[in-house]
Design a protein around this motif. Structure first.
Motif, PDB file in Angstrom:
ATOM      1  N   VAL A  64       0.863  -1.180   0.000  1.00 53.24           N
ATOM      2  CA  VAL A  64       0.000   0.000   0.000  1.00 53.24           C
ATOM      3  C   VAL A  64       0.904   1.237   0.000  1.00 53.24           C
ATOM      4  O   VAL A  64       1.770   1.375   0.859  1.00 53.24           O
TER       5      VAL A  64
ATOM      6  N   GLU B 108       4.575   3.733 -10.543  1.00 57.82           N
ATOM      7  CA  GLU B 108       4.330   2.286 -10.593  1.00 57.82           C
ATOM      8  C   GLU B 108       5.629   1.511 -10.769  1.00 57.82           C
ATOM      9  O   GLU B 108       5.774   0.401 -10.242  1.00 57.82           O
TER      10      GLU B 108
ATOM     11  N   LEU C 256      -0.995  -7.602  -4.342  1.00 59.43           N
ATOM     12  CA  LEU C 256      -1.819  -6.446  -4.649  1.00 59.43           C
ATOM     13  C   LEU C 256      -1.031  -5.178  -4.334  1.00 59.43           C
ATOM     14  O   LEU C 256      -0.489  -5.025  -3.246  1.00 59.43           O
TER      15      LEU C 256
ATOM     16  N   ASP D 186      -1.542  -1.060  -4.315  1.00 57.39           N
ATOM     17  CA  ASP D 186      -2.606  -0.070  -4.364  1.00 57.39           C
ATOM     18  C   ASP D 186      -2.124   1.234  -3.741  1.00 57.39           C
ATOM     19  O   ASP D 186      -1.244   1.233  -2.869  1.00 57.39           O
ATOM     20  N   TYR D 187      -2.697   2.342  -4.198  1.00 55.50           N
ATOM     21  CA  TYR D 187      -2.390   3.654  -3.644  1.00 55.50           C
ATOM     22  C   TYR D 187      -3.479   4.044  -2.645  1.00 55.50           C
ATOM     23  O   TYR D 187      -4.657   3.700  -2.821  1.00 55.50           O
TER      24      TYR D 187
ATOM     25  N   GLN E 118      -9.309   2.173   4.624  1.00 57.76           N
ATOM     26  CA  GLN E 118      -8.562   1.899   3.393  1.00 57.76           C
ATOM     27  C   GLN E 118      -7.814   0.566   3.485  1.00 57.76           C
ATOM     28  O   GLN E 118      -7.837  -0.242   2.539  1.00 57.76           O
TER      29      GLN E 118
ATOM     30  N   ILE F  89      -8.487  -3.090   1.398  1.00 61.98           N
ATOM     31  CA  ILE F  89      -7.429  -3.847   0.709  1.00 61.98           C
ATOM     32  C   ILE F  89      -7.435  -5.299   1.175  1.00 61.98           C
ATOM     33  O   ILE F  89      -7.291  -6.230   0.374  1.00 61.98           O
TER      34      ILE F  89
ATOM     35  N   LYS G  51     -10.267  -7.039  -0.572  1.00 65.97           N
ATOM     36  CA  LYS G  51      -9.935  -7.354  -1.968  1.00 65.97           C
ATOM     37  C   LYS G  51      -9.138  -8.652  -2.067  1.00 65.97           C
ATOM     38  O   LYS G  51      -9.385  -9.498  -2.935  1.00 65.97           O
TER      39      LYS G  51
END
Length: 923
Positions: free
Chosen positions: A502, A512, A539, A541-542, A552, A556, A559
């Motif tokens: 994260v 990225e 995974l 993610d930002y 948040q 995640i 997910k």
């Protein structure tokens, strides 16, 4: 080396038989520690106490012998043997005013200067209540011919004397001196020789000698505790502050003699000069932009409050004439006005008409001073409002507050000195101290040598460390206190099953490709260390660092659950450099709420990270996921790894709020090993009364730790088959002073023993107190014996010459030097029913300094102590981010407000998640 029974010897050390009373404790603790141990005669070994002498902790029965001899210098200087009788006078002011210590010293100095026939030589004064002399002060006799022991003096300071017939002097200060005690120094000399048990009068004698060596410099230089500072070496660090080099000095009892410990110290000072410039510098404003200090010109109230907090207590002089020079005594700032001098109104006295007038107009009309900046704030000195432009900050005002976080690097850089430079500076300091010219030292018949103590230390052999059999080098011996992870695999590698990365940075800052490089580096490093990474495409993610962190991270996790049908066991968070609140929220999510391991990385580190960086990160991740990086070779540390005598190792610490903070609680922590190698630990932390040093809930914490140890699956099958309960309990207590050793024995040792009793077990206990806040330094006499940093090599141990006259304390420099002069840790073994030898205790302690899982080097204190310190510091993460608790370190409150705040901290403190409580989450 296993403990020996009486009758056998280990390197010349004689020990009591199995089942004999524990060493340490003495009869004063109700017989818990047993009787004193004989040395085979009063002579025993040179420097050892005689048979009948008792000790607070473990009495020294022999010196250690293991290791290679090493000639060293120390920053201790011998003092001639004290003799005679000290007269102790208690000084009080009938007005009961609490005055600043420097001002008190001026009063007492003026009193002694004004009566040379009585104070010859002058007495040594501590700045508060105590004055010591080596002769009776001639107060005269009473009607019966008995000497008078008390007298009141009226003292005028030199600036207060009348300077003309019409000018009246100020009221004198009244000082009452009363002789309250006579202290014979002969028992202190016998104590130094190990021939007498310590008693409180000896401490009073030591205090008198200590005050005598401080008296002369305290009258000349700004002081803070036992340190004084000079303006010879300074550095401006901004924010209205500057650093001054100073010298610490303390007189200490040692084996056979008194020593003066002299060291370098650093003082943070308020920047001297115009108060205007100090304020501009503190707020980071443009130099000379004094109008920015005006509320009428847009100065926000938040800045005014920030400035008020910074200036509280700063002493200023006031320019009262047109000469441009400040005169008179400096007075402390007690507040700031709400408006500038031209807007701040006050009521004149009735004899002056009683009308309302502004401060600026008052100065124009009655002081003939037209202010240049009338819209700038005023400072409050008592009840008076003084325009800021008329105030000056005299030099040498020590800032006795917590160091600002953003100044920590400046302080470290200024204070860091290589060993030869530090020793040379200490020797230069002796010329400033000028002991030979001090009338106060001479009055006690003392002489201080200018040559530092030279002695023979020993360099202990490091323990061998084991990695997994698949490593190219499965067994290593540290060199210089360090080794590396090249071609080595973890002893017990953990598995990263499903995980996420994260990123709490903006995508245009941490792109990225940076994220992909970070993932690749972590996977390669983990695989090289033997860890199993199931998911090679985690995974990524930002997230918004200003948003709801819990939600948040939870999304995640959901997910991953939806994609893999399993929750992650690791979340890696990439964060900005300045992100304390974000870090706290992440740790609360993992440690308290979900039990998912989290690992935070600074984005700046990831940009230029190499394989070594990611390998160091894996040291932490492996421990958090239940793995073990390496273990000590059993033959190196038999006291820890003997299956017939399984040992649990504990470390405990307390952490207190910053000076001046009220209402904030203290935190206590306990970590305990749960495996056969003392490499895997569990931790607990508790809230307790503010600034209470003794751990209130230690019994319950110990019971939980012992229960977890006995149920642990990480102990060897052989050990579990032989004995379920630990045979040895080795306890390291950090954070207590030498004066609190008896409290540790009376309070905390009792709680440990009660915990064992309630569980129905009876391990042999060894209890250490670890000290880090001391000023002893060790220097190699021959530069060829130094390590690459110029320090003594890792493993240097000292238990002779500069140590306690009776007790078995020792100094151990367990780590290799990096920057500056290394500080050895000071160990006081205060209780020992394991009957370890001196060499056993020192080897055991040195070995535990190699078990710190976050580094491939030995550290300065044993790993469990280090862990306990970290757990204390992380206790603030046990509160929900939206708890709205006040973490301001220097807030002040009424007693009722403080009690309510403490209750809030206690009620809202959250326990660890069940999953987290079984892991080394604190790495």
């Amino acid at each position: 080396m296993p403990p020996r029974a009486r009758g056998s010897t280990s390197r010349g050390n004689t020990q009591p038989a199995r089942g004999a009373p524990a060493r340490g404790g003495g009869p004063a603790r109700g017989g818990r520690g047993g009787t004193a141990i004989a040395l085979g005669g009063a002579a025993g070994q040179p420097g050892l106490p005689v048979t009948h002498v008792a000790a607070v902790g473990i009495k020294r029965t022999a010196f250690g012998r293991a290791g290679k001899p090493l000639r060293i210098l120390t920053n201790h200087f011998p003092v001639t043997e004290p003799s005679g009788t000290v007269r102790h006078y208690d000084e009080i002011s009938p007005s009961n005013k609490i005055l600043p210590v420097p001002f008190n010293r001026k009063i007492i100095k003026a009193m002694q200067d004004g009566h040379p026939e009585m104070f010859k030589p002058q007495g040594s004064y501590d700045g508060r209540k105590n004055l010591y002399t080596m002769h009776d002060l001639p107060f005269g006799n009473d009607d019966q011919g008995n000497p008078v022991l008390s007298r009141i003096f009226e003292v005028y300071l030199p600036d207060d004397a009348p300077r003309g017939k019409e000018q009246k002097p100020k009221r004198p200060f009244r000082v009452k001196l009363t002789r309250v005690a006579l202290i014979n120094l002969e028992p202190l000399v016998r104590f130094l020789e190990g021939k007498k048990t310590y008693d409180p009068d000896m401490q009073t004698g030591i205090n008198a000698l200590d005050i005598a060596i401080h008296m002369a410099p305290s009258l000349l230089y700004p002081t803070n505790g036992r340190s004084f500072f000079t303006s010879q070496e300074t550095r401006n660090i901004g924010g209205g502050m500057e650093l001054w080099r100073g010298y610490f000095q303390s007189i200490r009892p040692a084996i056979g003699r008194m020593l003066v410990n002299v060291d370098i110290s650093t003082g943070m000072m308020f920047k001297p000069g115009r108060l205007f410039d100090l304020c501009i510098d503190h707020l980071g404003l443009k130099p000379g932009d004094y109008a920015a200090l005006s509320p009428a010109r847009g100065m926000p109230d938040s800045k005014r409050l920030q400035l008020r907090h910074f200036l509280m207590g700063v002493r200023v002089q006031v320019e009262v004439d047109t000469s441009g020079r400040p005169i008179g005594d400096a007075r402390p700032i007690s507040g700031l006005s709400l408006a500038g001098a031209s807007q701040e109104m006050f009521e004149m006295r009735s004899e002056q008409g009683g009308q309302m007038i502004s401060v600026a107009e008052y100065y124009r009309r009655y002081k003939n001073r037209t202010l240049q900046f009338p819209q700038v704030l005023c400072v409050r000195l008592g009840r008076a409002l003084i325009p800021m432009e008329l105030c000056y900050v005299p030099p040498g005002q020590v800032m006795k507050r917590q160091m600002p976080q953003d100044k920590a690097n400046d302080v470290v850089q200024f204070a860091t000195m290589k060993p030869p430079e530090r020793l040379a500076s200490i020797r230069r300091g002796l010329t400033i101290l000028n002991y030979g010219q001090s009338q106060y030292i001479a009055s006690f018949g003392l002489q201080v040598s200018e040559a530092p103590v030279q002695m023979t230390a020993r360099q202990l052999a490091p323990p061998r460390m084991r990695y997994a059999p698949g490593s190219r080098e499965p067994m290593i011996t540290p060199k210089g206190g360090a080794w590396n992870m090249v071609d080595k695999k973890f002893w017990n590698p953990a598995t990263i099953k499903y995980w996420a990365v994260v990123i709490f940075e903006r995508p245009n800052r941490f792109r990225e490709d940076n994220a992909a490089s970070t993932v690749r580096g972590l996977i390669e490093a983990a695989t090289a260390c033997g860890m199993v990474v199931h998911d090679k495409n985690p995974l990524v993610d930002y997230a918004n660092g200003q948003g709801n962190i819990h939600q948040q991270l939870l999304q995640i996790g959901i997910k991953i659950k939806q994609a893999k049908n399993e929750l992650p066991n690791l979340i890696v968070c990439v964060m900005p450099d300045q992100s304390a609140d974000l870090y706290s929220a992440i740790k609360h999510f993992g440690d308290i709420t979900t039990g998912v391991a989290t690992q935070c990385l600074k984005s700046s580190k990831c940009f230029r990270a190499n394989q070594q960086y990611f390998a160091n990160v894996c040291l932490k991740i492996n421990g958090k996921l239940g793995g073990v990086d390496r273990v000590p070779d059993p033959q190196s540390v038999p006291a820890l790894t003997d299956p017939a005598n399984p040992a649990i190792v504990m470390g405990a610490d307390t952490m207190h709020p910053a000076p001046g903070a009220t209402g904030r609680p203290s935190y206590a922590s306990l970590v305990a090993s749960v495996d056969s190698h003392a490499c895997r630990y569990i931790a607990q932390s508790r809230v307790q009364v503010s600034r209470q040093e003794m751990i209130a809930d230690l019994k319950d914490m110990c019971k939980h730790s012992l229960d977890m140890y006995m149920k642990s699956p990480y102990r060897s099958a052989e050990e579990r088959a032989r004995k379920k309960a630990p045979a040895r309990l080795i306890f390291y207590r950090d954070g207590v002073s030498e004066s609190q050793l008896q409290q540790v024995l009376d309070n905390e040792l009792t709680q440990i023993q009660e915990a064992c009793k309630e569980l129905g077990i009876d391990p042999k206990i060894t209890l250490f107190v670890v000290g880090k806040r001391h000023h002893t330094r060790l220097f190699p006499e021959d530069p060829r014996d130094a390590d690459r940093s110029g320090n003594c090599p890792a493993g240097t141990v000292v238990d002779n010459v500069i140590t306690h006259p009776v007790e078995s304390d020792f100094y151990l420099l367990s780590h290799g030097g990096l920057l500056g002069t290394s500080r050895p840790a000071h160990y006081n073994p205060v209780y020992d029913s394991n009957n370890f030898t001196a060499d056993d205790i020192q080897a055991l302690t040195f070995a535990l300094c190699h078990n710190y899982a976050r580094a491939t080097r030995s550290v300065s204190i044993p790993a469990p102590v280090y862990y306990a310190d970290i757990v204390c510091a992380r206790a603030k993460h046990h509160y929900a981010p939206d708890a709205h608790l006040n973490y301001t370190e220097t807030m002040t409150q009424s007693s009722d407000q403080a009690a309510a705040t403490l209750r809030s901290f206690t009620d809202l403190f959250k326990p660890l998640h069940t999953q987290t409580s079984r892991t080394m989450y604190f790495l």
